[in-house]
Design a protein around this motif. Sequence first.
Motif, short mmCIF file in Angstrom:
data_model
loop_
_atom_site.label_atom_id
_atom_site.label_comp_id
_atom_site.label_asym_id
_atom_site.label_seq_id
_atom_site.Cartn_x
_atom_site.Cartn_y
_atom_site.Cartn_z
N ASP A 1 -22.07 32.57 13.30
CA ASP A 1 -22.85 31.91 12.25
C ASP A 1 -22.49 30.44 12.09
O ASP A 1 -22.79 29.82 11.09
N GLY A 2 -21.82 29.90 13.05
CA GLY A 2 -21.45 28.48 12.92
C GLY A 2 -21.33 27.89 14.33
O GLY A 2 -22.10 28.21 15.22
N SER A 3 -20.34 27.04 14.50
CA SER A 3 -20.10 26.46 15.83
C SER A 3 -18.70 26.85 16.28
O SER A 3 -17.91 27.36 15.49
N LEU A 4 -18.40 26.57 17.53
CA LEU A 4 -17.06 26.84 18.04
C LEU A 4 -16.02 26.08 17.23
O LEU A 4 -14.94 26.58 16.95
N LEU A 5 -16.38 24.86 16.82
CA LEU A 5 -15.41 24.06 16.07
C LEU A 5 -15.11 24.70 14.72
O LEU A 5 -13.98 24.68 14.26
N ASP A 6 -16.15 25.30 14.11
CA ASP A 6 -15.93 25.95 12.82
C ASP A 6 -14.90 27.06 12.94
O ASP A 6 -14.19 27.38 11.99
N LEU B 1 -17.32 21.28 21.14
CA LEU B 1 -17.14 22.49 20.34
C LEU B 1 -18.15 22.52 19.20
O LEU B 1 -18.70 23.56 18.85
N ALA B 2 -18.38 21.35 18.58
CA ALA B 2 -19.31 21.31 17.45
C ALA B 2 -20.72 21.64 17.90
O ALA B 2 -21.52 22.19 17.15
N ASN B 3 -21.05 21.29 19.14
CA ASN B 3 -22.41 21.52 19.64
C ASN B 3 -22.61 22.90 20.23
O ASN B 3 -23.69 23.21 20.72
N THR B 4 -21.60 23.72 20.22
CA THR B 4 -21.74 25.07 20.78
C THR B 4 -21.83 26.09 19.66
O THR B 4 -20.88 26.26 18.90
#
Lengths: 817, 450
Positions: free
Chosen positions: B363-368, B356-359
Amino acid sequence: MGVARSRSTSRLTFTATVAVLLAARLAMAGAGPARQPEPQTSSWQRSLLDRYCVTCHNDRVQAGELVLEDLDVLSVHEAPATWETVVRKLRAGAMPPPARPRPDAETYDRLVSWLETELDRVAAVSPNPGRTEAFHRLNRTEYHNAVRDLLDLEVDVAELLPADGGSYGFDNIAGVLGISPTLLERYLGAARKISRIAVGRPAPSAATETFRVANDLSQDDWVDGMPFGTRGGATFQYNFPQDGDYVVRVFLARNAGGSLAIFDAPHTLEVSLDNEIVQSYTVGERPPVDASRGSDAYRDWQARQRTVDSDWEFRLPVRAGPRDIQVTFARRTWAYQETVREPYLRPYTGTDTRRQPYLGQITVTGPYETTDVSPAASTPSRRRIFVCESSQADSTREQTACAREIVSTLARRAYRRPVTTDDLDVLLGFFEDGRAAEGFDAGIEFALRWLLASPEFVLRVERDPVGLSAGTNYEISDLELASRLSFFLWSSLPDDELIDVASRGRLSDPVELERQTRRMLRDDRARALVTNFASQWLYLRNVPAVYPDEDLFPHVGEALRLAMRRETELFVESIFRGDRNVLELLTADYTFVNERLARHYDIPHVYGSHFRRVSLDRLPNDARRGLLGHASILAVTSYPNRTSPVLRGKWVLENLLGTPPADPPPDVPSLEETTDDGEVLSMREATERHRANPVCASCHRLMDPPGFALEQFDAVGRFRTHTAANTPIDATGELPDGTQFDGVSGLRDALVASPGRFVGTLTEKLMTYALGRGLEHYDAPTVRRIQRDAADENYRFSSIILGIVKSPPFRMRRTES
Amino acid sequence: MIISKKTLARRTVLRGVGAALALPMLDAMVPALSGISGRAAEPVRRLGWVYSPNGMAMDAWMPAATESLELSTTLSPLATYREQTVVISGLAQGQAEALGDGNGEHTRATATWLNGVHPRETEGADVRAGKTADQIAADQLGRTTPLSSLELAIDQDFLVGGCDNGYSCIYMNTIAWRDATTPLPMQNNPRVIFERLFGESGSPANRQSEFQKDRSILDAITNDLARLQRDVGSSDRARVTQYLDAVRAIERRIQLSEQNDTKLPELERPVGIPESYQEHVELMFDLMALAYQVDLTRVFTFMLGRELNGRAYPEIGIPDSHHGLSHHRYDTTKLAQLAKINTYHVSLFRHFLDELANTPDGDGSLLDHSLLMYGASLSDSNKHLHFDLPLLLVGGGAGQLKGGRHLQYPRDTPMTNLLVSQLDKAGVRLDEGLGDSTGRLVELAPLADV
């Protein structure tokens, strides 16, 4: 305290009732001269009503929201719905209520018969065949059968389509069969999958199918269809979509924690494909000799067994088509298990009680390495579809001509009518798209995909003829009649003969209609009346959900569930297909059992898992006769830990007597099963206390008594003479009309004493199922007519079916009003 | 093993996930479709719940009693995500206690985890619990996605009948209840999930071709229905209208799927269930990350295992049954082994967070833009305790979660208060509470300093 409270409550209610009645009497007496002039001599019908009914059913009291005071009984046509309600209550003997006076039996009967005759006469003058919905969607069962008959292909509809809603006790009622986006999406998916498998075209990638065995099914005995000398396991039918290699993985059954048990003797498991062994495995081995329990050798032996099936996977080539995969164990011994406790008749997985390895599941994955073009093998579905052959080798014209022949044959059956040029244009359009992309077979696949998704396949349409005024009766077309007939008797498409007869306009001829009906009843597809109609009418679909309390009923497992259902299916089939008197459904002196079920019923000398007909004369009493003695019905009308006279009574009222009780009020408290001193009450005593409240009593005094008679069977259908509280069972009661009975046998005799009631109820159920709509008051004359005609034929099943098929509601329809 | 070669190559997925293609802002699609917010700048919020069975070795799980989060042994795999993690201690599921019923600790723990409603003690089909938080979220967040929610599991639900003294097995098989009487089946076969998400084929060309075919069939259906509508009376047209509405709804979904589909790389459809536990779990997380990425759904629940399961974890050197170890009787060796299993599960969860963090997402990532809960429904597994539950929230929650904290609550604070707060942060409206909730966890309220 509680008892005293309800006594004073009922005294209050009594006082209030008396006051109301007095007031009503005075009001009536006082209002006499001011009312509209009454005829000089009141008819005998009017006098009866005034004397026995109007005290409650008048303008002031309006008991049950029924007012008979102002209705002119000699003009029933003014309020037929009301009079039909009256007739229904009177035929059930439910009115006047027991406490109140009623005329002698002869007079009572005279009034009911007169009312019925009048209503029938009025109906004959201006019949109302009712109006079925214009669009009636195929339900899941019908879809499955239609695909089976159209393409000679068995599909798992439970996986492809969602469950349908139900109404009036059946799932083929047009009004509740709607179309949601989810359903449409599933139709599209189903059409895609089915067309591909039927034509035998390659799937995008290998698929895995999983087949499981119920974990509470005993596998210690021989399974039907397996070779002799084997035990346990199962047969799985799988439609291999294409020629190719398939990988089979076998898993043993595990306990609740997911582990395998350890066996100290070897057992051989055999896997066969269409009766030829293709693989075998061994599970279990003797413990290492001279190895102590803590030793490495012993531990290794245990560890090996815990993962024994981890490499049970093999690959084999299979030709496309439906095939049987059989997995079973070689029988090691015929000896019965000897333990201190009596062994369970079903396995338990929490504390593993299985003494031998059992099969858990298998998975089949494939096809791998298939040849991309049309398979060499011809499957049953390909044979059905390809009435002519063609390929890229032929000219476009030849291909199109062959495609035309194929799709028009299929469309005629799928749309249940002759095919039009418009139909063909669309079908051939899809064919062309598919052919241009991937060849002839792909073209046929795409056309078939459209056919299965098209509205004219999934909907049965009934159209008003043009130019008729509102509220006119008309005869439905022959083709519409053909569909009604086939979905009624077969839950499926009409066959070629029926469509032929209908498209020539011959089906509406009464002689031809009877001939076709009888032909269809003899056909195997008429089993649908057992597996679809009867299984809903008798609640057999709930049998798979029967999971009684394991402490109270430790022997109930999958084997008994399967046996219960099978018994009722075979029994009903013997009466329906045997064209016997339908009352035998209640009174027959035989049934069908296998060893497991015979054990349950205490019928001696029955061995083996196959079903056979047995006479019930071997039993000490005749409580077991007929449907009321079937474990299936007795179990689905019970709770997991006890019987419920209320559920059973309701079932009897609804399904045998045709007088369903009203819905219960909200917030009904649960049953008190012990006295304040902790003394356990019998079910009867517990329910009696519950009914002390007069509001509850109004329905329960009708509903509970049949349930009390059935107390002679426990929550899983075993016969008993004493209750859970260890008191002798008091199985006496009375029907709404006052007929007394004692025990199940007595209940049964009371039910068939007036055969019209049961026959009428069965007729109503069949009619609801046949028409796909609930019955209204204007259908009642039809039901009575069918009943009378059936009586002349000794209530044979076919006489009821023919009665329905020939009746106005089935043959005709009313235009929109 | 033949089957293992056909599992979805993780590398393929990761490559696709970190593709050079600049993904258009998914939230650009939101205003056109959703009623939740009309502002294009409002990022999409995602929710998820990951369930670890058989309680925890609590000493190894519990962080220090400071408000600043000091990761414990079991939580150490989450080091990279400390700033986005909040561990919550002291919460209880009061409704999982017996309250007069028989002995069904594991069952009640499972059934109450996401709804705080005492389940009915029955072995029959008349099961009853309460609607779970994820389904409440699905009702609102799932209105515009092709799937309203996804329910994943590792263990099969083949057991029927009684599982835990007087309770039907149905209660143990799921943590998601559509309503009080409808438990949702949890799917453990990656192939089936793949098909639900992407159809039967892995290749984009194939998928596009299927979309087109379905569309041409839908066109033909519309023509047929137009004709039928003319043939019947006005009162009967309602059924045709219903059909046409369904056709339009499916056409919209296909359109949505077609647009999303262009971002997907070549996907190989998993053949079935992988042999190893780790592969199985990772594959399920891969599919979930993909589903988030192309907005096929925004809500999921995932059971890493069922209560009572006796799985062994030889891959991390533990040959003994998980449930057996959970009844350690405080033997230090067994506790250490149990802690190792717990840590292993957390590390598998970390794999999901990595994806998720790498996707990129807006304006951010999936994890955000996700708010995930991880934890168990029992604390001390030896005694089957239903209080002091091990729980954490992780993710940016679209700027709603201030991480790096350990919040400790007085004993018997309902866990449902946490669920209510979590839903709140995702913009899911709750008119009444959830189960036995008494309010929100106020400490979770403040917005992060963005």
